[in-house]
Design an enzyme around this catalytic site. Structure first.
Site, short mmCIF file in Angstrom:
data_model
loop_
_atom_site.label_atom_id
_atom_site.label_comp_id
_atom_site.label_asym_id
_atom_site.label_seq_id
_atom_site.Cartn_x
_atom_site.Cartn_y
_atom_site.Cartn_z
N LYS A 1 -58.90 -54.82 -70.50
CA LYS A 1 -58.96 -56.23 -70.12
C LYS A 1 -57.58 -56.90 -70.19
O LYS A 1 -57.14 -57.55 -69.25
CB LYS A 1 -59.93 -56.97 -71.04
CG LYS A 1 -61.32 -56.38 -71.11
CD LYS A 1 -62.02 -56.39 -69.77
CE LYS A 1 -63.51 -56.08 -69.91
NZ LYS A 1 -63.79 -54.78 -70.54
N ASP B 1 -63.81 -54.12 -83.38
CA ASP B 1 -63.71 -53.76 -81.97
C ASP B 1 -62.85 -54.83 -81.31
O ASP B 1 -63.25 -55.98 -81.19
CB ASP B 1 -65.10 -53.72 -81.32
CG ASP B 1 -65.05 -53.23 -79.88
OD1 ASP B 1 -63.96 -52.88 -79.40
OD2 ASP B 1 -66.12 -53.21 -79.22
N TRP C 1 -72.17 -56.41 -77.23
CA TRP C 1 -72.05 -55.57 -76.03
C TRP C 1 -73.12 -54.50 -76.09
O TRP C 1 -73.21 -53.76 -77.08
CB TRP C 1 -70.65 -54.96 -76.02
CG TRP C 1 -70.29 -54.09 -74.87
CD1 TRP C 1 -70.49 -54.34 -73.55
CD2 TRP C 1 -69.64 -52.81 -74.96
NE1 TRP C 1 -70.01 -53.30 -72.79
CE2 TRP C 1 -69.48 -52.35 -73.63
CE3 TRP C 1 -69.17 -52.02 -76.01
CZ2 TRP C 1 -68.88 -51.14 -73.34
CZ3 TRP C 1 -68.57 -50.82 -75.72
CH2 TRP C 1 -68.42 -50.38 -74.39
#
Length: 340
Positions: free
Chosen positions: A273, A237, A156
């Site tokens: 999400k 993460d 990311w």
């Protein structure tokens, strides 16, 4: 008017003064590049084509491509609002019930380290805030070898920005084989082995962003052994637990395996999400410690850090998550929605 109040007419004259007559403090600031993700998202919004499809942001959408809110979230929010709760500040580390439920979701309700009180944790500004807290914590206490943090290639894009802004130096390690669209496990292991003992590594817990390719469970097992032997510091993460495979338990395998093997991991959880709470900015940052006393010291430092960054986190989204994870029927509905 100036004469009436006893001031000379030349003392203050808007008509003769220009806002641009003197050099601006900001005049030499360069124009920053547009964010790679949100920039494309804005372009999509501006596009008038009826055939457009937005594949930029990972978010729930209905059949027409419009934003959608999960039924479980709608019902939980209705209940929260009906309680007519106050809007007082939460504590520095967030809504206590949320912290408890988020820890259970990630580490497992039967995890030995939860009743042992060995987890230091604070509610964060979604997963991005959790990543930044990790970087700030590591940089503040000089925990990273030569300030380096090893990040998968690709990753990311914001991982580079937020770690650099905290004073760390992001270094990439091999992760993805573009030729066969699979994890480059051999290259990954080579780079992990080559790194200096005790180095800081960032791992994506599941649904690697942007490839979507994750190590197998057997590969996670091997990585845990290798990284434990190298005494590497691990940061996970976790932005997609439940959203990746449709099963939050399956998606938590890597995190739980590393903890079971004795790693004192750091973990950032996002609820953007998997719960569709993008704009609510709900997250958790946690650190596994060796003892309750050590956890207390880590928590004390996290409080100082949070207080100086954003004081305390928002409450509404956290309350929604608590409502869902505390009610068996709502949690069952959420799980079914994760599976699609």
């Amino acid at each position: 008017l100036m004469q009436k109040i006893g001031l000379p007419s030349f003392a203050f004259s808007i008509s003769s003064m220009s806002l641009y007559s003197t050099a601006s403090f900001w005049g030499k600031l360069p124009l920053a590049p547009v964010d790679k993700i949100f920039g494309i998202n804005e372009q999509c919004k501006a596009d008038t084509s009826a055939l457009k499809i937005n594949l930029c942001v990972g978010a729930y959408r209905d059949g027409a491509g419009k934003p959608m809110v999960l039924q479980s979230v709608r019902e939980a929010e209705r209940r929260v609002i009906e309680r007519n709760l106050d809007k007082e500040y939460t504590g520095i580390t967030g809504v206590p019930e949320f912290v408890t439920k988020a820890i259970e979701l990630a580490y497992g309700p039967d995890s030995d380290i939860i009743p042992a009180n060995c987890i230091a944790a604070t509610q964060s500004i979604s997963g991005t805030g959790g990543c930044r807290l990790m970087a700030e914590f590591v940089a503040t206490f000089s925990l990273a070898k030569d300030k380096k943090i090893y990040i998968p290639s690709p990753t990311w894009p914001n991982h580079f920005t937020l770690t650099k802004n905290a004073g760390l130096i992001p270094v990439t390690y091999k992760y993805f084989n573009a030729e066969n669209c699979r994890v480059d496990f051999t290259g990954m292991v080579e780079d992990i082995q080559a790194a200096e003992d005790g180095s800081l590594f960032m791992l994506h817990a599941c649904a690697h962003n942007p490839t979507g390719c994750d190590p197998t469970k057997e590969q996670w097992d091997e990585l845990s052994v290798i990284m434990k032997a190298k005494r590497h510091m691990i940061f996970f993460d976790s932005a997609y637990q439940g959203f990746a495979s449709g099963d939050p338990e399956n998606d938590a395998y890597a995190v739980r395996k590393f903890v079971q093997d004795g790693h004192q991991i750091m973990l950032s959880q996002s609820f953007a999400k998997n719960f569709g709470l993008y704009g609510e900015r709900v997250g958790l940052f946690s650190i596994v410690t060796a003892s309750p006393e050590e956890a207390n010291r880590v928590n004390s430092q996290l409080k100082v850090m949070v207080r100086g960054m954003y004081s305390n986190p928002p409450i509404h989204g956290a309350r929604i998550v608590v409502e869902i994870l505390s009610d068996p029927a709502l949690k069952s509905l959420w799980l079914s929605e994760c599976k699609g």
